[in-house]
Design a protein around this motif. Structure first.
Motif, PDB file in Angstrom:
ATOM      1  N   ARG A  29       0.830  -1.205   0.000  1.00 33.69           N
ATOM      2  CA  ARG A  29       0.000   0.000   0.000  1.00 33.69           C
ATOM      3  C   ARG A  29       0.861   1.251   0.000  1.00 33.69           C
ATOM      4  NH1 ARG A  29      -2.171   0.935   5.611  1.00 33.69           N
ATOM      5  NH2 ARG A  29      -0.006   1.629   5.729  1.00 33.69           N
ATOM      6  N   ASP A  30       1.903   1.240   0.845  1.00 37.62           N
ATOM      7  CA  ASP A  30       2.802   2.392   0.899  1.00 37.62           C
ATOM      8  C   ASP A  30       3.566   2.557  -0.420  1.00 37.62           C
ATOM      9  OD1 ASP A  30       1.946   2.790   3.465  1.00 37.62           O
ATOM     10  OD2 ASP A  30       3.681   1.795   4.399  1.00 37.62           O
ATOM     11  N   GLN A  31       3.950   1.436  -1.026  1.00 40.42           N
ATOM     12  CA  GLN A  31       4.614   1.502  -2.323  1.00 40.42           C
ATOM     13  C   GLN A  31       3.701   2.120  -3.375  1.00 40.42           C
ATOM     14  OE1 GLN A  31       5.841  -2.695  -2.714  1.00 40.42           O
ATOM     15  NE2 GLN A  31       7.962  -1.955  -2.902  1.00 40.42           N
ATOM     16  N   LEU A  32       2.438   1.716  -3.377  1.00 37.11           N
ATOM     17  CA  LEU A  32       1.466   2.263  -4.332  1.00 37.11           C
ATOM     18  C   LEU A  32       1.313   3.770  -4.154  1.00 37.11           C
ATOM     19  CD1 LEU A  32      -1.358  -0.437  -4.366  1.00 37.11           C
ATOM     20  CD2 LEU A  32      -0.160   0.445  -6.370  1.00 37.11           C
ATOM     21  N   ALA A  33       1.192   4.204  -2.910  1.00 40.85           N
ATOM     22  CA  ALA A  33       1.012   5.634  -2.637  1.00 40.85           C
ATOM     23  C   ALA A  33       2.233   6.432  -3.096  1.00 40.85           C
ATOM     24  CB  ALA A  33       0.752   5.856  -1.158  1.00 40.85           C
ATOM     25  N   SER A  34       3.410   5.916  -2.794  1.00 39.83           N
ATOM     26  CA  SER A  34       4.639   6.610  -3.187  1.00 39.83           C
ATOM     27  C   SER A  34       4.798   6.651  -4.697  1.00 39.83           C
ATOM     28  CB  SER A  34       5.856   5.917  -2.560  1.00 39.83           C
ATOM     29  OG  SER A  34       5.787   5.944  -1.153  1.00 39.83           O
ATOM     30  N   LEU A  35       4.458   5.532  -5.337  1.00 39.26           N
ATOM     31  CA  LEU A  35       4.611   5.455  -6.781  1.00 39.26           C
ATOM     32  C   LEU A  35       3.631   6.387  -7.493  1.00 39.26           C
ATOM     33  CD1 LEU A  35       6.143   4.173  -9.064  1.00 39.26           C
ATOM     34  CD2 LEU A  35       4.531   2.261  -9.032  1.00 39.26           C
ATOM     35  N   ARG A  36       2.417   6.468  -6.974  1.00 36.23           N
ATOM     36  CA  ARG A  36       1.427   7.375  -7.593  1.00 36.23           C
ATOM     37  C   ARG A  36       1.881   8.834  -7.460  1.00 36.23           C
ATOM     38  NH1 ARG A  36      -2.805   3.670  -5.418  1.00 36.23           N
ATOM     39  NH2 ARG A  36      -3.663   2.591  -7.235  1.00 36.23           N
ATOM     40  N   ALA A  37       2.522   9.143  -6.353  1.00 36.30           N
ATOM     41  CA  ALA A  37       3.026  10.498  -6.168  1.00 36.30           C
ATOM     42  C   ALA A  37       4.178  10.803  -7.128  1.00 36.30           C
ATOM     43  CB  ALA A  37       3.493  10.692  -4.734  1.00 36.30           C
ATOM     44  N   LEU A  38       4.969   9.759  -7.438  1.00 36.91           N
ATOM     45  CA  LEU A  38       6.100   9.948  -8.345  1.00 36.91           C
ATOM     46  C   LEU A  38       5.705   9.960  -9.807  1.00 36.91           C
ATOM     47  CD1 LEU A  38       8.921   7.665  -6.903  1.00 36.91           C
ATOM     48  CD2 LEU A  38       8.996  10.132  -7.184  1.00 36.91           C
ATOM     49  N   THR A  39       4.648   9.233 -10.129  1.00 41.31           N
ATOM     50  CA  THR A  39       4.277   9.024 -11.521  1.00 41.31           C
ATOM     51  C   THR A  39       3.873  10.341 -12.165  1.00 41.31           C
ATOM     52  OG1 THR A  39       3.498   6.804 -11.002  1.00 41.31           O
ATOM     53  CG2 THR A  39       2.763   7.777 -13.088  1.00 41.31           C
ATOM     54  N   GLN A  40       4.476  10.625 -13.283  1.00 46.55           N
ATOM     55  CA  GLN A  40       4.167  11.855 -14.006  1.00 46.55           C
ATOM     56  C   GLN A  40       4.433  11.612 -15.475  1.00 46.55           C
ATOM     57  OE1 GLN A  40       6.738  15.312 -13.417  1.00 46.55           O
ATOM     58  NE2 GLN A  40       4.906  16.495 -12.996  1.00 46.55           N
ATOM     59  N   LYS A  41       3.405  11.828 -16.269  1.00 44.46           N
ATOM     60  CA  LYS A  41       3.538  11.628 -17.701  1.00 44.46           C
ATOM     61  C   LYS A  41       4.485  12.662 -18.280  1.00 44.46           C
ATOM     62  CE  LYS A  41       2.526  10.258 -21.901  1.00 44.46           C
ATOM     63  NZ  LYS A  41       2.988   8.995 -22.432  1.00 44.46           N
ATOM     64  N   GLN A  42       5.539  12.259 -18.950  1.00 46.49           N
ATOM     65  CA  GLN A  42       6.496  13.182 -19.540  1.00 46.49           C
ATOM     66  C   GLN A  42       6.423  13.105 -21.050  1.00 46.49           C
ATOM     67  OE1 GLN A  42      10.501  13.122 -18.144  1.00 46.49           O
ATOM     68  NE2 GLN A  42       9.922  12.410 -16.133  1.00 46.49           N
ATOM     69  N   VAL A  43       5.932  14.212 -21.641  1.00 47.58           N
ATOM     70  CA  VAL A  43       5.905  14.275 -23.090  1.00 47.58           C
ATOM     71  C   VAL A  43       7.321  14.428 -23.635  1.00 47.58           C
ATOM     72  CG1 VAL A  43       4.982  15.597 -25.037  1.00 47.58           C
ATOM     73  CG2 VAL A  43       3.598  15.251 -23.002  1.00 47.58           C
ATOM     74  N   ILE A  44       8.224  14.992 -22.804  1.00 43.90           N
ATOM     75  CA  ILE A  44       9.596  15.217 -23.255  1.00 43.90           C
ATOM     76  C   ILE A  44      10.249  13.919 -23.711  1.00 43.90           C
ATOM     77  CG2 ILE A  44      11.895  15.740 -22.331  1.00 43.90           C
ATOM     78  CD1 ILE A  44      10.456  18.189 -23.120  1.00 43.90           C
ATOM     79  N   SER A  45      10.008  12.837 -23.033  1.00 43.68           N
ATOM     80  CA  SER A  45      10.612  11.567 -23.411  1.00 43.68           C
ATOM     81  C   SER A  45       9.522  10.601 -23.842  1.00 43.68           C
ATOM     82  CB  SER A  45      11.391  10.970 -22.234  1.00 43.68           C
ATOM     83  OG  SER A  45      12.459  11.811 -21.899  1.00 43.68           O
ATOM     84  N   GLY A  46       9.302  10.506 -25.136  1.00 45.27           N
ATOM     85  CA  GLY A  46       8.254   9.633 -25.653  1.00 45.27           C
ATOM     86  C   GLY A  46       8.843   8.541 -26.512  1.00 45.27           C
ATOM     87  N   VAL A  47       8.104   8.160 -27.574  1.00 40.95           N
ATOM     88  CA  VAL A  47       8.606   7.134 -28.481  1.00 40.95           C
ATOM     89  C   VAL A  47       9.804   7.692 -29.234  1.00 40.95           C
ATOM     90  CG1 VAL A  47       6.413   5.968 -28.710  1.00 40.95           C
ATOM     91  CG2 VAL A  47       6.899   7.898 -30.180  1.00 40.95           C
ATOM     92  N   MET A  48      10.737   6.836 -29.587  1.00 42.13           N
ATOM     93  CA  MET A  48      11.997   7.279 -30.177  1.00 42.13           C
ATOM     94  C   MET A  48      11.827   7.566 -31.661  1.00 42.13           C
ATOM     95  SD  MET A  48      14.037   7.433 -27.650  1.00 42.13           S
ATOM     96  CE  MET A  48      15.669   7.472 -28.379  1.00 42.13           C
ATOM     97  N   ILE A  49      11.232   8.704 -31.991  1.00 39.56           N
ATOM     98  CA  ILE A  49      11.063   9.098 -33.387  1.00 39.56           C
ATOM     99  C   ILE A  49      11.486  10.554 -33.556  1.00 39.56           C
ATOM    100  CG2 ILE A  49       9.127   7.502 -33.715  1.00 39.56           C
ATOM    101  CD1 ILE A  49       7.315  10.045 -33.702  1.00 39.56           C
ATOM    102  N   ASP A  50      11.676  10.954 -34.821  1.00 44.08           N
ATOM    103  CA  ASP A  50      11.892  12.355 -35.181  1.00 44.08           C
ATOM    104  C   ASP A  50      10.609  12.887 -35.792  1.00 44.08           C
ATOM    105  OD1 ASP A  50      14.461  11.963 -34.382  1.00 44.08           O
ATOM    106  OD2 ASP A  50      15.331  11.935 -36.391  1.00 44.08           O
ATOM    107  N   ALA A  51      10.130  14.011 -35.291  1.00 43.65           N
ATOM    108  CA  ALA A  51       8.874  14.558 -35.784  1.00 43.65           C
ATOM    109  C   ALA A  51       8.832  16.061 -35.589  1.00 43.65           C
ATOM    110  CB  ALA A  51       7.686  13.908 -35.082  1.00 43.65           C
ATOM    111  N   ASP A  52       8.024  16.736 -36.408  1.00 41.88           N
ATOM    112  CA  ASP A  52       7.676  18.137 -36.237  1.00 41.88           C
ATOM    113  C   ASP A  52       6.164  18.220 -36.099  1.00 41.88           C
ATOM    114  OD1 ASP A  52      10.274  19.032 -36.438  1.00 41.88           O
ATOM    115  OD2 ASP A  52      10.138  19.482 -38.584  1.00 41.88           O
ATOM    116  N   ALA A  53       5.703  18.877 -35.032  1.00 41.30           N
ATOM    117  CA  ALA A  53       4.264  19.049 -34.815  1.00 41.30           C
ATOM    118  C   ALA A  53       3.911  20.508 -35.082  1.00 41.30           C
ATOM    119  CB  ALA A  53       3.880  18.656 -33.393  1.00 41.30           C
TER     120      ALA A  53
END
Length: 608
Positions: free
Chosen positions: A233-257
Motif C-alpha cells: 500500500r505504501d509503495q502504491l502511494a509513493s509510486l502514484r506520487a512519483l508518476t508523471q507523464k512526460q511528453v519530453i521523453s516519448g517514443v523514439m522518433i523524429d517529428a515536427d508538430a
C-alpha cells in the motif's frame, strides 16, 4: 548601441497577459540575441520577479536593463521545462547562463546486466551493458529518483567490489532499502521481480507497475498478511506520487508538430520539434496574412515554405486533421525532402501530446500578440490625447542625424505603424553638400528627400513626424516641408531637456516657444522615447558603416576612368598616395597605361 529602457519592452503589459503554466522563457536584447534562458513552474510569477523586485544582484540588474523582448515556450510539466531549458542553453549559449557553460551531458540511471543487477547513477558515454534510463534534468534529480526507487523496490545500489565481498548485510538492509542479495537473503527470482518493476517504471510503463503492486497487495490482504499488504500500500502511494507523464521523453522518433491559429487578422504558426522522442523546443512565426486565402491553404503553404527554406524534414510531420489535406501535403514534402515522409493527421498517444503542446503554444503566442497590439494602440491613443492631435497617429516617422566631427553624416528615418516598428520601411540618407557638423541643414535635407519621394510616388504621408532635437531642428524640418508645398502633417521635435535625463524630454511644437513636458510615467512619452531611440540607433549604425567604408577607400576610387588596374599601376609607379598627390603632369604621363587625356584628368582632379 543605444541603451534601451524597460519602458520600451513594456514589461507590465507583457506580464499581465503571461500564462501561469510551466515553461521556458528566453530573454532577448536589442539585437534579438538570446541573453538568458530560464525555466519556471509558473511563468507569470517567475518572469514578473525580474521586474517587481529591487534586491537583485548587480549581474541581474545589468541583464534586466538589456531586455528588449521575452519569448516563452509552454510545457506540460516542470520536468519538461527543466530538460528544455538545458537544451536551449546548450544550443544558444546565452551569456548570462554562466553556470550552464560546462556543457555537461544529462545524467542517466544505469541498470546493470549482472545476476543481481545494480541500479546506479551514470554520466558520460554509455558503453557498459544493461539498460540506461533518462536523461534526467540534473544530477540531484537523478539521485532523488534513485533514492525513491531504493525505497520502493529495494534494488541494490552498492558498487560491485562491495557486493562481491560482503559477509553480512550492510546498513541499507537494516533501514529496509535493500534485500541483501549479497548474502543470499533474497532469491534470484524474487529479486528479478523487483528489477523488472524498476525497468518498467523507468520505461514509462508505470500503469503496469501499479497494477502489479495492486495485485500483490490484494493477494497479501486476502491471505491475512496485513504487514505485507501495508508495505505494498505504501509503495502504491509513493509510486502514484512519483508518476508523471512526460511528453519530453516519448517514443523514439523524429517529428515536427505544427499548429496554426488565426484571430483578428493575425496569423500565428508554431512548430514543436521532436528528435529521438525528446521535445527540443518550439518556434513561433507570425506570417503576413494574405487576403482571400483559406486557413487550409495558409497551413499548407507555411509547412511547405518551412521545409523549402532549408529545414531538414523529419520522418514524421504531425498536423491537425481538420486543417490540412494530409495526402497532398505528404507528397509535396516528400518531393522537397527527396525521401519518404509520413504526414500524420489523426494521432494519439505521445504524438497527440506533441500536437496539443504545439496548439497550446500557438494559442498563448497569438493571444500575447493580440494583447501586445492592443497595448501599443493604447499608447498611440495616449499620444493623440497628450499631444492634442486631431487624429490617431497610426503612422509615425522619426528623423535623427549621426556623424563624428562632421564626418560621414547619415540621417535616419524610422517608421512606426500602430505603435510598432515597421522595419521594412526604414530609410537612411547619406548627407552631402552641407557644412560638416551642420545638423540643421542635414535635417532639412533628409526631411525634404524623404517626403519629395513620397509625394512623387503618391504615398500617404505620416500622421505624426518626430524630429530628434530642439527648436532649431524643428525649424529646419518645417522649411523642408514648406519647399514641398504639401499639407503639413503634425510635427514635433523631441529634445533631451536641460539635464538630459530620461523622462525629462522637452517637446517643441510649431509656433510655440515653450516646451511641453509629459509625465515621467506617461505611456505616450514611453512610446515617443522608443521611436526616438530607434531612430538614434538606426542613424548610428548607418553612420558607422559609412565612416568605415570611407576610411577603407581612397580618393583614387573617385576619379572617373581610373579602374582597379590603373590604380594599381599608379601606386606601383609612385609608391603611395602622397607621391601621386605631389606628381606633375609629365610624371603622370610616364605611368604605364595612363594616356595624356587620363593624366590630365588625374592632374586636374588633384589641383581643383
Amino acid at each position: 548601441m543605444v541603451e534601451r529602457s524597460l519602458e520600451e519592452f513594456d514589461a507590465k503589459s507583457f506580464i499581465r497577459e503571461l500564462t501561469e503554466q510551466p515553461g521556458v522563457y528566453r530573454m532577448l536584447d536589442a539585437d534579438a540575441q538570446v541573453i538568458y534562458v530560464g525555466k519556471a513552474k509558473n511563468l507569470k510569477n517567475r518572469v514578473s520577479s525580474y521586474f517587481a523586485k529591487n534586491d537583485h544582484t548587480p549581474k541581474t540588474r545589468v541583464m534586466v536593463k538589456q531586455i528588449a523582448a521575452i519569448e516563452v515556450t509552454v510545457t506540460n510539466t516542470e520536468v519538461e521545462a527543466l530538460l528544455l531549458e538545458n537544451h536551449y542553453i546548450k544550443q544558444l549559449k546565452p551569456r548570462y547562463n554562466v553556470i550552464f557553460r560546462d556543457d555537461k551531458t544529462y545524467p542517466y540511471i544505469h541498470l546493470s546486466s549482472h545476476k543481481f543487477p545494480k541500479l546506479g547513477y551514470h554520466r558520460g558515454a554509455r558503453k557498459q551493458g544493461g539498460d540506461y534510463f533518462g536523461p534526467f534534468p540534473s544530477g540531484s534529480a537523478a539521485r532523488q529518483s534513485l533514492s525513491m526507487l531504493q525505497k520502493l523496490f529495494k534494488v541494490r545500489q552498492c558498487e560491485d567490489s562491495v557486493f562481491q565481498n560482503r559477509s553480512r548485510p550492510c546498513l541499507q538492509f537494516q533501514i529496509k532499502r535493500c534485500k541483501a542479495p549479497c548474502v543470499g537473503f533474497v532469491s534470484e527470482e524474487e529479486y528479478a521481480k523487483d528489477v523488472q518493476l524498476t525497468r518498467l517504471f523507468y520505461q514509462g510503463k508505470s500503469e503496469e507497475v501499479l497494477q502489479s503492486l495492486q495485485t500483490q497487495m490484494d493477494a497479501a490482504s486476502e491471505a491475512l498478511e496485513f504487514e505485507s499488504a501495508a508495505i505494498f500500500r505504501d509503495q502504491l502511494a509513493s509510486l502514484r506520487a512519483l508518476t508523471q507523464k512526460q511528453v519530453i521523453s516519448g517514443v523514439m522518433i523524429d517529428a515536427d508538430a505544427f499548429s496554426i491559429k488565426l484571430n483578428a487578422g493575425v496569423l500565428c504558426a508554431v512548430v514543436v520539434t521532436v528528435r529521438d522522442g525528446q521535445v527540443l523546443g518550439s518556434e513561433t512565426f507570425f506570417p503576413k496574412l494574405k487576403l482571400d486565402v483559406s486557413l487550409e491553404e495558409l497551413f499548407e503553404s507555411f509547412v511547405l515554405q518551412f521545409y523549402l527554406s532549408g529545414r531538414e524534414a523529419p520522418k514524421e510531420v504531425i498536423l491537425s486533421s481538420e486543417q490540412v489535406r494530409a495526402n497532398v501535403l505528404e507528397s509535396a514534402i516528400e518531393k522537397v525532402a527527396e525521401r519518404r515522409i509520413r504526414v500524420a493527421d489523426n494521432v494519439r498517444g505521445d504524438r497527440l501530446e506533441w500536437l496539443k503542446l504545439a496548439e497550446k503554444n500557438a494559442d498563448i503566442a497569438l493571444q500575447n500578440k493580440l494583447n501586445s497590439n492592443a497595448s501599443q494602440m493604447e499608447k498611440v491613443t495616449q499620444v493623440k490625447e497628450q499631444l492634442g492631435l486631431d487624429e490617431l497617429p497610426l503612422h509615425m516617422e522619426c528623423f535623427d542625424i549621426s556623424h563624428t566631427m562632421g564626418e560621414g553624416t547619415v540621417a535616419s528615418c524610422v517608421v512606426f505603424k500602430r505603435g510598432a516598428p515597421d522595419k521594412s520601411s526604414y530609410r537612411r540618407f547619406n548627407i552631402n553638400d552641407v557644412t560638416p557638423g551642420d545638423d540643421y541643414a542635414a535635417i532639412e535635407q533628409a526631411v525634404y528627400r524623404r517626403y519629395a519621394r513620397m509625394v512623387k510616388s503618391d504615398e500617404n504621408l505620416p500622421d505624426l513626424i518626430l524630429i530628434d532635437g530642439g527648436k532649431g531642428q524643428l525649424k529646419s524640418a518645417l522649411q523642408a516641408l514648406e519647399q514641398l508645398s504639401i499639407q503639413q502633417p503634425a510635427i514635433v521635435s523631441v529634445a533631451k531637456g536641460t539635464e538630459r535625463k530620461l523622462g525629462m524630454e522637452q517637446l517643441f511644437f510649431p509656433g510655440q516657444s515653450i516646451a511641453k513636458i509629459l509625465p515621467e510615467n506617461s505611456e505616450a512619452l514611453h512610446l515617443i522615447q522608443h521611436i526616438r531611440d530607434e531612430a538614434h540607433r538606426f542613424a548610428i549604425a548607418g553612420h558607422r558603416g559609412r565612416r568605415k567604408k570611407q576610411r577603407n577607400t581612397s580618393w583614387l576610387e573617385s576619379i572617373p576612368g581610373v579602374g582597379p588596374k590603373k590604380r594599381q599601376q599608379l601606386l606601383k609607379h609612385f609608391g603611395g598616395l602622397k607621391n601621386i598627390e605631389q606628381s606633375t603632369l609629365n610624371d603622370l604621363k610616364k605611368v604605364k597605361g595612363i594616356d595624356t587625356h587620363l593624366a590630365e584628368k588625374i592632374y586636374n582632379y588633384l589641383h581643383e
